[in-house]
Design an enzyme around this catalytic site. Sequence first.
Site, PDB file in Angstrom:
ATOM      1  N   ASP A 298       1.074  -2.094  -7.105  1.00 54.47           N
ATOM      2  CA  ASP A 298       1.302  -3.541  -7.024  1.00 54.47           C
ATOM      3  C   ASP A 298       0.735  -4.285  -8.213  1.00 54.47           C
ATOM      4  OD1 ASP A 298      -1.321  -3.012  -6.457  1.00 54.47           O
ATOM      5  OD2 ASP A 298      -1.461  -4.429  -4.796  1.00 54.47           O
TER       6      ASP A 298
ATOM      7  N   LYS B 265       0.138   0.768 -12.681  1.00 49.19           N
ATOM      8  CA  LYS B 265       0.119   1.596 -11.486  1.00 49.19           C
ATOM      9  C   LYS B 265       1.487   2.235 -11.246  1.00 49.19           C
ATOM     10  CE  LYS B 265      -3.412  -1.058  -8.969  1.00 49.19           C
ATOM     11  NZ  LYS B 265      -3.715  -1.723  -7.678  1.00 49.19           N
TER      12      LYS B 265
ATOM     13  N   LYS C  56      -3.079 -18.068  -2.532  1.00 48.65           N
ATOM     14  CA  LYS C  56      -3.984 -16.948  -2.223  1.00 48.65           C
ATOM     15  C   LYS C  56      -4.701 -16.531  -3.496  1.00 48.65           C
ATOM     16  CE  LYS C  56      -2.682 -12.598  -1.213  1.00 48.65           C
ATOM     17  NZ  LYS C  56      -2.291 -11.405  -0.420  1.00 48.65           N
TER      18      LYS C  56
ATOM     19  N   SER D 272       7.227  -2.354  -3.277  1.00 48.96           N
ATOM     20  CA  SER D 272       6.556  -3.572  -2.849  1.00 48.96           C
ATOM     21  C   SER D 272       5.473  -3.954  -3.855  1.00 48.96           C
ATOM     22  CB  SER D 272       5.919  -3.379  -1.477  1.00 48.96           C
ATOM     23  OG  SER D 272       5.086  -4.477  -1.151  1.00 48.96           O
TER      24      SER D 272
ATOM     25  N   VAL E  62      -9.374   6.385  11.069  1.00 49.89           N
ATOM     26  CA  VAL E  62      -8.218   5.497  11.121  1.00 49.89           C
ATOM     27  C   VAL E  62      -7.220   5.965  12.172  1.00 49.89           C
ATOM     28  CG1 VAL E  62      -6.154   4.777   9.836  1.00 49.89           C
ATOM     29  CG2 VAL E  62      -8.420   4.621   8.780  1.00 49.89           C
TER      30      VAL E  62
ATOM     31  N   ARG F 279       0.320  -8.421   6.294  1.00 50.48           N
ATOM     32  CA  ARG F 279       1.650  -8.582   5.709  1.00 50.48           C
ATOM     33  C   ARG F 279       2.080  -7.338   4.962  1.00 50.48           C
ATOM     34  NH1 ARG F 279       0.957  -8.125  -0.062  1.00 50.48           N
ATOM     35  NH2 ARG F 279       0.363 -10.138  -0.975  1.00 50.48           N
TER      36      ARG F 279
END
Length: 311
Positions: free
Chosen positions: A213, A217, A65, A283, A164, A108
């Site tokens: 991520d 951050k 990716k 994550s 949203v 994902r």
Amino acid sequence: MIPFFNGAHVREAVSPEAALEAVRAAFIAYARREWTMPPKIYVPAYPEGDFRAMPALGAGHALLKWVTSFPGNPAHGLPTVTGLVLLSDATNGMPKAVLDAGAVTALRTGAAAVLAAETLGRTDAETAAVIGAGVNGEAAARTLVARGRHVQVWDIDRTRVEEVAERVGAEVAPSRDEALAADLLVTVTPGRNILLEEGSLRPGQHASLMGADGPGKAEIAVEELARVRVFCDDWEQASHNGDLVHAVEAGVLTRDDVSQLGDVLIGAAQGRTSEGDITIFDSTGLAIQDLAIALAAMERAEELDLPNFDL
């Protein structure tokens, strides 16, 4: 002929619930060392953003990716995340498919956030909330709704969060504080500011931290990490590029203090031990998750009207 899945094709091929089950299987395969994943490579283009190259190998396939994160793009009418996913046959090296990286990433990310929440959260959790209504936050909210949960969404952009919430079947949280108090919390912010200060999470809560991520951050204070039970997607990656890196550098957390989600899923590590545990999932996004979504999409390839190209 190589099929190309644009964003709409990816979303049509893989439902949120199918994505969650695919990502669950990927975490298990990786924990059992059946799938492999070389380290993610960051190509910084700061302060604007960065590029990331993410390889993985599993189930007879290889994946790469090439994806971006440019947080300022929406202000110019451009997506934060763009790129391509390349899927190849691992037995002969031949390309099998090309997929839109933004759609794969959103699916994902939402799946991993909810998988962690359901694995580590209280069994009697009633409320769920998502902080951040960008593409990945919307995916997390959509996945929670697909799992039959009543979901609140909050974002600093009132117009965006209303849109949203209407699209996914959620409701707009009355305030950020009310969203932060949910039993199952998902944060999907740019990670430029600390969202969870010391003492902000209450006993019994779970938080899936999806925004921090990359280097620099953070969504949670080091002091808060020190008082909760900590889980991550992959220790090597999270301890260098996620929320955890700040606590590791400060000497607050070591490898022994953190369990990987896949290890919990296969019973090699303990998850929640009591209803009063505060659990967080850090994550950083794994290429094995992208591989899982790509393979799930390929299962539906013949049912879709996909454009094809010949290399």
